[in-house]
Design an enzyme around this catalytic site. Structure first.
Site, mmCIF file in Angstrom:
data_model
loop_
_atom_site.group_PDB
_atom_site.id
_atom_site.type_symbol
_atom_site.label_atom_id
_atom_site.label_comp_id
_atom_site.label_asym_id
_atom_site.label_seq_id
_atom_site.Cartn_x
_atom_site.Cartn_y
_atom_site.Cartn_z
ATOM 1 N N ASP B 154 0.823 -1.215 0.000
ATOM 2 C CA ASP B 154 0.000 0.000 0.000
ATOM 3 C C ASP B 154 0.860 1.270 0.000
ATOM 4 O O ASP B 154 2.100 1.198 -0.046
ATOM 5 C CB ASP B 154 -0.924 -0.055 1.232
ATOM 6 C CG ASP B 154 -2.301 0.534 0.956
ATOM 7 O OD1 ASP B 154 -2.431 1.374 0.063
ATOM 8 O OD2 ASP B 154 -3.249 0.129 1.664
ATOM 9 N N ASP B 214 -9.801 3.447 -3.918
ATOM 10 C CA ASP B 214 -10.535 2.241 -3.523
ATOM 11 C C ASP B 214 -11.940 2.201 -4.109
ATOM 12 O O ASP B 214 -12.653 3.214 -4.149
ATOM 13 C CB ASP B 214 -10.674 2.187 -1.999
ATOM 14 C CG ASP B 214 -9.425 1.657 -1.327
ATOM 15 O OD1 ASP B 214 -8.351 1.632 -1.969
ATOM 16 O OD2 ASP B 214 -9.515 1.277 -0.145
#
Lengths: 507, 507, 507, 507
Positions: B154, B214
Site C-alpha cells: 500500500d 478504492d
C-alpha cells in the site's frame, strides 16, 4: 486503501484502530483540533504585546478559554531581524514587544493559555520579515526558550523548494525535527496552503496543515486571487488568498479522510465576527469548520466582539462536534446546483454527515448532519438516512439507515444575544482586565471544558453539549429543515433502542 | 510506439511477440490475472486467523478454489509493531493470530491455497500500523519465512516520496528487489492507487498495480472523496476512495494496453456480494473486471454469501475471458451519453471489445464483446463488427469485420440460484469446515481449473468455458442485446469458416 | 521571447538569423525534415530482411527515392537479446535477418538509401525486446558498426525516468552523446510521444521528436487510448496511441514554432495507403504533415501500394513545401466548430498558413495556405489575406496583406492514377527487383530531387514544385476553395510585383 | 498567509510593513516598475548601434526620458559567439556594433539613460545565438565591464532544466548571484514566461519576472501558440507566444499580490504604436499594464512614432499610477461575459481597483479604478464603491465604501495629437539628434520626473499627475463611465474630508 479513519462498514472497528495508539506526529498534541485565537484576520501586521494580552484576558473573561480556546497566536510581523552576535537568533520588535516574548508567554501561561508563534519556511515571512529557512534549529530553540507552545509555519519566499511533495515535506520536516529536538511540546501547524498535497505527508510531521489559500470574510464570493474551484480544486498550484468559506469547504470535501487525531485539515482561521457576513453565514461557517474537524482559531477583534458573534463562538453543542473524541471528519454526501442564484452568481445546496463517538453507550456511533443552503432564498432541505449513512452501506443498506434516531438541533440552544451582551458588559464593567472575573462565575449555565473535557461531558450526556431539542426520524426516513439563505442546519443523531433491526444479510 | 500488446493490424504477429518470452517482472507469476479473496472490503480491520481459515475452507468447499481463486489475502491491521530484539521484524498480533502467521500459511497451503500478506511503502500502513518503508529487506525476509505467497503493498504515509514516477517507482522497486532476493516466488501487487502512472513502470517491478482509489459498492455514485472522473481521469493526483465501478472502468479505458502477462491493471477488489448493488449491477461489475483483465479478488463475506452472488463469481465462461492465455485487455470502443438519467445523475452506454486466444484453431482470434448499460431503463444496444474490430482496421476495413462470427452469450449458462444454494447448503450441512467436501464432488457439472487449466479447457473447446447458446452475426453485421438498467451483456465471438473473405487489398 | 523561427514582423530578418548557422544538434542532418519509410504502421513486428530490401527496391523503382524518401527504417522486434560474450552487444534475430544487419545496410547503401534502426530508452522495447537503457554506448557503437544512418529511439519501460524534463532529457541525451561519439552521422529521432515537452529540450539533442501518441489510420475518430484532445492537448501525461490525424495536428498547432532546421516536430509516420481513410482524407493528412514540417515517413506496404496512394506520396509540389529551405512550420490561424457533424461526432474547419522561401526573388516570402474541412459535407472555405499574414501584422496591417498574390493550387497537378498505375506496372513487369529500372527512366515528367535538390528546384521555379494552375488574389482579398468532406485545399502564394504597396507607417 | 502587499483591512498597516525595508533582491533597483524601451517587438533581430542610439536620442528629445523611460534595452541577436582565447567571453557582432558595446553604453550614459542587455539561461538564445548557461560568471563580468545596467534573461534551449520550481529557480539564481558579484547594480529581468511559478521564487533573485508568453499586437485574438486562457491560465506549462493583451491581463489577475517594490510581475513589452490595435485598444493596454504595475517598456519604433501613440506613452497621470510609491498592484474585482461578441468571438467587461499612496495626507489611500470594455460596442460601465474597496471589507463594509471620494479621470488630460505632433516635428526639425533639444524645453507644460520624482510630484499634488477633471462619488455610490469598444476608463479616487464616517464597528 483508505486512511485509517475510513473503516466504514464495521462500526465496531473504530476501537480496534485506536488500540494501536498511533499519533502520527509524536508530540502528543492536538488529539482533537486545536482551538484558540490568531490576530491576522482582524489586525494583520498591527501586533503588540498589548493586543495579545488584552485579548487573552477577554478570552478568559468571556468564558472562551473554558470553552477550549486555548492558544493565543501571534502572527507575522513581530521581529526586527536576527542577532548576529547571538547565534543569529531572531529579535522581537522592541517597540511592539517591549518586555520581550518570554514575558508575553509568562503572562499567557499565568492565564492558563498557550502562546502561539509564527514563522515561515522561507527566506522571509509573508510580511517580509526574517524567515526561518536555514535557521530552523536556532529558531526552534529560541521559541522553546521563550515558552512558546505552538508554531504556525508559513510558506512565502521558499526559494523554489516547492512544487513536489519531496521538496515541501523535507522543508517542513526540518522544522518539525527541530521542534521535537527542543524537548518542549510545541503544536506544529503547517501553513503551506495545500501546496504539494500536505494531507499526504503532513500527519507524520505536524498537527495540522492548511488546505487552501487564505480565507476571506465572504460566504461564496469568487476572487481571481483564489483561482481553484470546482471538481478539480484539490489540485491547486496557486492557492492564492481571498478564498470564500464555501470555496474552502469545497476543497475540504475531497480530503476529509485525512483528518485524524493528532493531525488535522486546517481550513484557516475563522472569520466569525469580522463583519462582512450575515449572522446566518457565520452560523454556516462555524458549523462547516466544526464538522470538518478544522482547528477552530478565532480571527476577530475580541475587544469589540458583538454579542451575536460571541454566541456563535460559544456554542458548545457545535464545539463538541468538533472536539468529538472519534476524531473523524464529516464527509459531503451530495451537492446540487439549484436555481436560486445569489449575488455572487452561485446557487447550490449540500449535505454533510459524519460519525461521532456514541453517547448512547451502544453499538452505533452518533452522527452529525449538516445542511448548507447556498441559495439566495430560504430553502426546505432534506437529508435521508440512506444518504447520511451511505458510508456504512449505499442506497439504504446500512444497518444504521434501518434504525430510528433521535435528532438534536445543535443551534437550538444558541446563547441569546442578551445573555452574550451581559457577559461582555460584565467584563467591561470590571474596568480591570486582570481582575478575578471569569466565565465560571458569570455564565453559570455554560459548559466549562477546563473542568470537564468534551469527551467527559459527552460521556456524561451533558445537555449543554447534546442540546435538548429533539425530534425523531424513523428507519429509512428523512430529516427536513428550513434553512436560511447562506445558512445551515446542524443536527446530532443518536441511536434509539430498537428490537427489530434487520440484520445486514437480511436486507 | 505502443506497448507490445497493441500490435493490431496483423493478427499473426501475436505469436511472434511471445516467442521472446518477456515477463516483465522475473518471478514467473500472474501469467494470467491473479484470483483470490481479500478481507478488506467486507471486514476492514476486523481480521483474525479464524476469519481467514473459515473463509479458506469455504473457498474450497464452494468450488471457488477449483475455479481459480487461489490467494487468501490478509489485508491491513494484523501487526502489533516491530521486535527491536529480533532485527526489527514485524510481530503478528497475538490476539488475532495466536498461532502466528506461519501456521496460517501452513493451513492455507494444506488446502491448496496461497497466502497473501499486506504491508505499506510508508511509515505506517493506512490503518496506522507499522509500515515497511526502510524495512523492506527485513520484512520481505519475514514474509518469505512465514511462507507468504503474495504481497499487497500500500501507499499511505509515504513521507513525501511520491509525486513523480522516479520517487514512486524507486520506493516500490526497493520492496520488489527485496522480495526477489528472498528466493521465494511472491506475487507482488502494487497498491499506489494509480499515482505517478504505475502502468508506465510497474510491469518491470511487480505483477499488478492499482489504477484508482478504492472501489465502493456502487455502480456509478459520485463521491467527493474520489474526485477524478471524465476525460482526464487518468491524471489523478488525489485517487481517494469510494470510487464507483464505472468510475474505475473509465480510468481503465485509457490504459488497457498496459495489461500484459505478468503485469496487470488492478481495478481493485470485487464488491460482488457486499449487498448494495443489484444483481444486474454485479453482473456488469464482474464482466467489466473480467474483460479489463483485472485481478479477480473477491471482497465479500464468503461465510454469508448469497446464492446469486456465488453464481456470479462462479461463471467460468466469464472467468475464462479473464484468464485467457492471450493476456490482452479489451478496449472501450465507444461511450455515449443518453437521456435515461439514473438516480445518481448519470446516463451512458458503452461498448468494449478485445482479442481472445482462438478456440477455432484458425487465423483469427476469438473476440470478447461487452455492452454496458448505464441508463436507468432497459436498453436495446448494438455493437457493429466494424466497431468491434476497429483495432484491426477502422470503419469496417478489418478482415475480421468482413467475416461471419458465431456469437456466444457468456451469461446464458449462469448457474441457477437453486444450484448455488444447494452448494452452500451442502457445505454447511457437513458441520465441519475441514471435512473432505469439495466442489469436484458436489458440482459435478462445473469446470475444475485445478484439473484442467483455462488454457487447456479453451483449447479443448469446453462448453463450460465457451457457453453453448449461440447465434451468428454476418459480415459487417451488428450484434444486438437487450440490456438491463445498470446491467451488461457479454459475448464471445468465434470465427466461422468462410470461403469468400475479401482480402484487405480488395476492400 | 519566441524561438528563432518566429521573428515575424520583419521578413528581411530571416536571412540574418541563418547567418549564425546554428544547427541545434551538431550532426548536420535533417536540415529539412527527414523522409523515408518505416515498417511499423503496416507490419508491426513482422519484419525481415526480405521485407526491407523488397521495399527498398520498390522505393527506388517507383521513383520515391528520387522524391526524397531516403531512409528505410526497421522498427521494433528485430533482436534476440544481448551477447554476454561480446560486450553485451545486441544480436540481430538470425531468422529474420540471416545475413546480419551490416549486409542489410550495405544493400540499402548500394541503392542510395539510408538505413534506419530502432531501439528504446528503457529496459525493454515496446515489443518486449532488449532496450538500450544502460547500454547506450555499446548499442551506438553496434549501430555505427553496422552502417546505420538513423535511430528511432522509443520510450517504453523507462523505469520511472520520466515525468519531468530533466529526467527525460537526460535519458535521451545519453544516447545522443553516444551516437555523436561514434563519429558516424546518425540521424537521431526521439520517440517519447511528446512526454515532458521534448520540443523544449529535443533540439539540442536530436533531429526530431514525436509530439503525440501513435497515429491511427483515421481522420478524426476519438479513442480512449489517446486521451488528450482540445485546448489543453499539449499537456499530455498519457500520450497513448490510436491518435487520429486531426488529433495530432491539433497537438502540433500549439508548438509549430519549435520546428527548425535540424530539429522537427514529428507527427508520426504516415498512414497514407493503409486503407481506412478516404482519398480526400489521405490528401488532407499528407498536406497537414507537409505544412507542419513533420518528417515524411511512409508507413504503408509499398509492395501493394494503390495507384492513388502513390500519387499522393509523389506530389512534389506538396513535398516541396515540406522540404522548403526556410524550415519554418505553418501555424493554425483559426479553427471553428460548425454544424456538419460527422460520423465521429466532430465538425470543424481550420486554416493554416506559413512562410516559405521566396521563389520570386523579392523581399517577400512565398506563403503556404492550407484549408482543412472537418465537416461531413463539401464546404466552401475562405482564407483572407489578413488572416494568412497575421504574423506579419494583425487585422490586415501586414504589408503582405496589402499586396496581390499569385495563388497556385498544389494538388491540381497530382499525378493521375493511370500514370501511377503504369509506374507500378512497369516495375512489377521487370520481374527483377534489382534491375536497372528507376524513376528517372519511367517518369520522365517527374521531379528528381537526387539530381536537383528541392532548394535548387524552387530557386529555378520548377513548375513541378510550384504547380502551374494559378489564380490571383488582390490586396486584402480572400482565397476561396470548395473542399471535400474531410479533405483539404493547399495553395502556394507568390508575391506579385506591385508599384503601389503602402508602407507600414501609412496604414 | 498572503504576501506582504496584501494586508488589507487596516490601511495604516502599510507604513509598518515598509519600516522593515525589505527589498527582496538586494540590488536596490526597481523600487517602482522599470521603464524604458526594447527593440524586440518592432525590430526583432534587426539590431545595430545606429538603431539604439537614434532611438535613445529620440527618447530624450520627445521628453520620454524625463517621463521615466530610462533603459534602452538591446534584445537578442547581437553576438557572434564566444572568444575562446579570452576566457570564452561573448563577442559583440562587429557589423552591428562596430565600436563595441562599451561605446554604446557610454553614449547612452551620456544621455542620462541606462543600457539594457539580453542573454538566455540556456545553451542558445531564442534567436540561436550563444546562451549563458554555464557561462554565467564570465558573462556577468563582461556585461558589467561594458557598463550594462539591465539584463533581460531569456529561457530558450534550457537543456531540460525546467519543469519545476527548484530547477528553474536555481538556473536563474546562478546568474543573479553572478550579477551581484560584479558589484555593479544591474537590474535583473527574468524572462522565463511564467514557467514554474516565478512569482513564487523570483522576488529574492530578480527585479521582475515575465508571467506569460510573448505579447502580440492584438487586444484579444486567440492564437493556438498561446494556449493557456481562462480560469486555469495561471498553470501554463506551454507559455507560447502571440498572447493578446487581455490574455496576459487575465494571467496577471491571479497573481497581482506578487508585485512588490523591487520585484514585479512583467506583462511583457508594450505594443503601443506597433499599428495593429485601435487607439482605444492602446489606451486600454497602457492602462492595464500601468495598474498591474508591470514594467513599462516601450516596444515600438520611436523613429516613426505617431502623435497619438506618443500621447498615450506620455500620459503622466497614468504613469504616476504605475510609479506610485505604494508599489501595490490593482486587483480584478469582477469580470462578466456579455452579449456583445467581437470579431474574435469574445465579449466581457471587467473592473480592477487598487491602492495608491494617499495624496490627501489622510488616513486613506488613494484608489485607482480601471474599467475595461471587451465588447464590440460602446458600453456604459459601473463600478460601485463596495466592489472597489472589497479588500478593505466585503459587501460595502469597508470604511472607505462609506465615504465620499473625489474622482479624477486620468485620460481626460491626454496630450493632444497636435501637441504630440509638434514635439515630434520639433525634434525632427533640429536635424541633429544630438542637439540640445529636450522635453523640458519644448513641453513646458509637461511633467519632468528627472527633476521631480513621481513620489515627490504626487506628494506635491501636481495636477500633471493627478489630473484636474473631477467628479464626486458619494458613500456607497457608483462610478459610471461610457467606455469605447475595447477601450478603458481609468480613475484616481481621492478621499474627501468627512465628519460623519461611520466606524467599522458601527456598521
Amino acid at each position: 486503501m483508505v486512511s485509517f479513519k475510513e473503516v466504514s462498514f464495521v462500526a465496531a472497528v473504530t476501537a480496534a484502530l485506536f488500540s494501536i495508539g498511533v499519533n502520527a506526529v509524536d508530540n502528543g498534541l492536538a488529539i482533537t483540533p486545536q482551538m484558540g485565537w490568531d490576530n491576522w484576520n482582524a489586525f494583520g501586521c498591527d501586533v503588540s504585546e498589548e493586543l495579545l494580552l488584552q485579548t487573552a484576558q477577554l478570552i478568559v473573561d468571556y468564558g472562551l478559554k473554558d470553552l477550549g480556546y486555548h492558544y493565543v497566536i501571534l502572527d507575522d510581523c513581530w521581529s526586527v531581524g536576527r542577532n548576529a552576535s547571538n547565534n543569529n537568533s531572531l529579535i522581537a520588535d522592541p517597540e511592539k514587544f517591549p518586555r520581550g516574548m518570554a514575558a508575553v508567554a509568562d503572562n499567557l501561561h499565568a492565564l492558563g493559555l498557550g502562546f502561539g508563534m509564527y514563522s515561515d519556511a522561507g527566506k522571509y515571512t509573508c510580511g517580509g520579515y526574517a524567515g526561518s529557512l536555514g535557521y530552523e534549529t536556532v529558531d526552534a530553540n529560541t521559541f522553546a526558550g521563550w515558552g512558546v507552545d505552538y508554531l504556525k509555519y508559513d510558506n512565502c519566499f521558499n526559494e523554489g523548494y516547492a512544487g513536489n511533495q519531496q521538496l515541501s515535506s523535507a522543508r517542513y520536516r526540518t522544522m518539525g525535527n527541530a521542534l521535537n529536538a527542543t524537548g518542549r511540546p510545541i503544536l506544529y501547524s503547517l501553513c503551506n496552503w495545500g501546496e504539494d498535497y500536505p494531507w499526504n505527508w503532513g500527519s507524520t510531521i505536524a498537527n495540522s496543515w492548511r488546505i487552501s489559500g487564505d480565507v476571506f470574510d465572504s460566504f461564496d464570493m469568487a476572487d481571481a486571487r483564489c483561482p481553484c474551484d470546482g471538481p478539480d480544486a484539490w489540485n491547486c498550484g496557486l492557492p492564492g488568498f481571498h478564498c470564500s468559506v464555501t470555496n474552502i469547504m469545497n476543497k475540504a470535501s475531497f480530503i476529509v479522510s485525512k483528518a485524524q487525531p493528532g493531525g488535522w485539515n486546517d481550513l484557516d482561521m475563522l472569520e466569525v465576527g469580522n463583519g462582512a457576513m450575515t449572522d446566518a453565514e457565520y452560523v454556516a461557517h462555524f458549523s462547516m469548520w466544526a464538522v470538518a474537524k478544522s482547528p477552530l482559531i478565532m480571527g476577530n477583534d475580541i475587544r469589540t466582539i458583538a454579542p451575536a458573534d460571541l454566541a456563535i463562538l460559544s456554542n458548545t453543542a457545535v464545539i463538541a462536534v468538533n472536539q468529538d473524541p472519534s476524531g473523524s471528519s464529516a464527509a459531503r454526501r451530495w451537492i446540487y446546483n439549484t436555481n436560486g442564484t445569489d449575488a455572487n452568481g452561485r446557487a447550490s445546496i449540500q449535505m454533510w454527515s459524519g460519525n461521532l463517538a456514541s453517547t448512547t453507550g451502544g453499538t452505533y456511533s452518533d452522527m452529525v448532519v449538516l445542511l448548507v443552503n447556498g441559495n439566495d432564498a430560504t430553502t426546505v432541505m432534506n437529508a435521508t438516512l440512506a444518504n447520511i449513512f451511505v458510508d456504512s452501506g449505499p442506497v439504504g443498506t446500512a444497518p444504521q439507515a434501518q434504525m430510528s434516531w433521535e435528532v438534536r438541533d445543535l443551534w437550538a440552544n444558541r446563547m441569546s444575544s442578551d445573555e452574550a451582551a451581559s457577559i461582555i458588559a460584565a467584563s467591561s464593567a470590571t474596568g480591570n482586565a486582570t481582575a478575578g472575573y471569569n466565565a465560571t462565575t458569570v455564565g453559570s449555565g455554560r459548559y466549562n471544558s477546563t473542568a470537564m473535557s468534551y469527551k467527559e461531558g459527552l460521556a456524561a450526556n451533558s445537555t449543554l453539549l447534546l442540546g435538548n431539542v429533539t425530534t425523531t426520524v424513523q428507519a429509512l426516513g428523512t430529516i427536513t429543515a428550513t434553512v436560511d439563505p447562506h445558512g445551515a442546519a446542524l443536527f446530532r443523531l443518536r441511536a434509539l433502542p430498537t428490537g427489530s433491526l434487520r440484520k445486514r444479510d437480511e436486507l
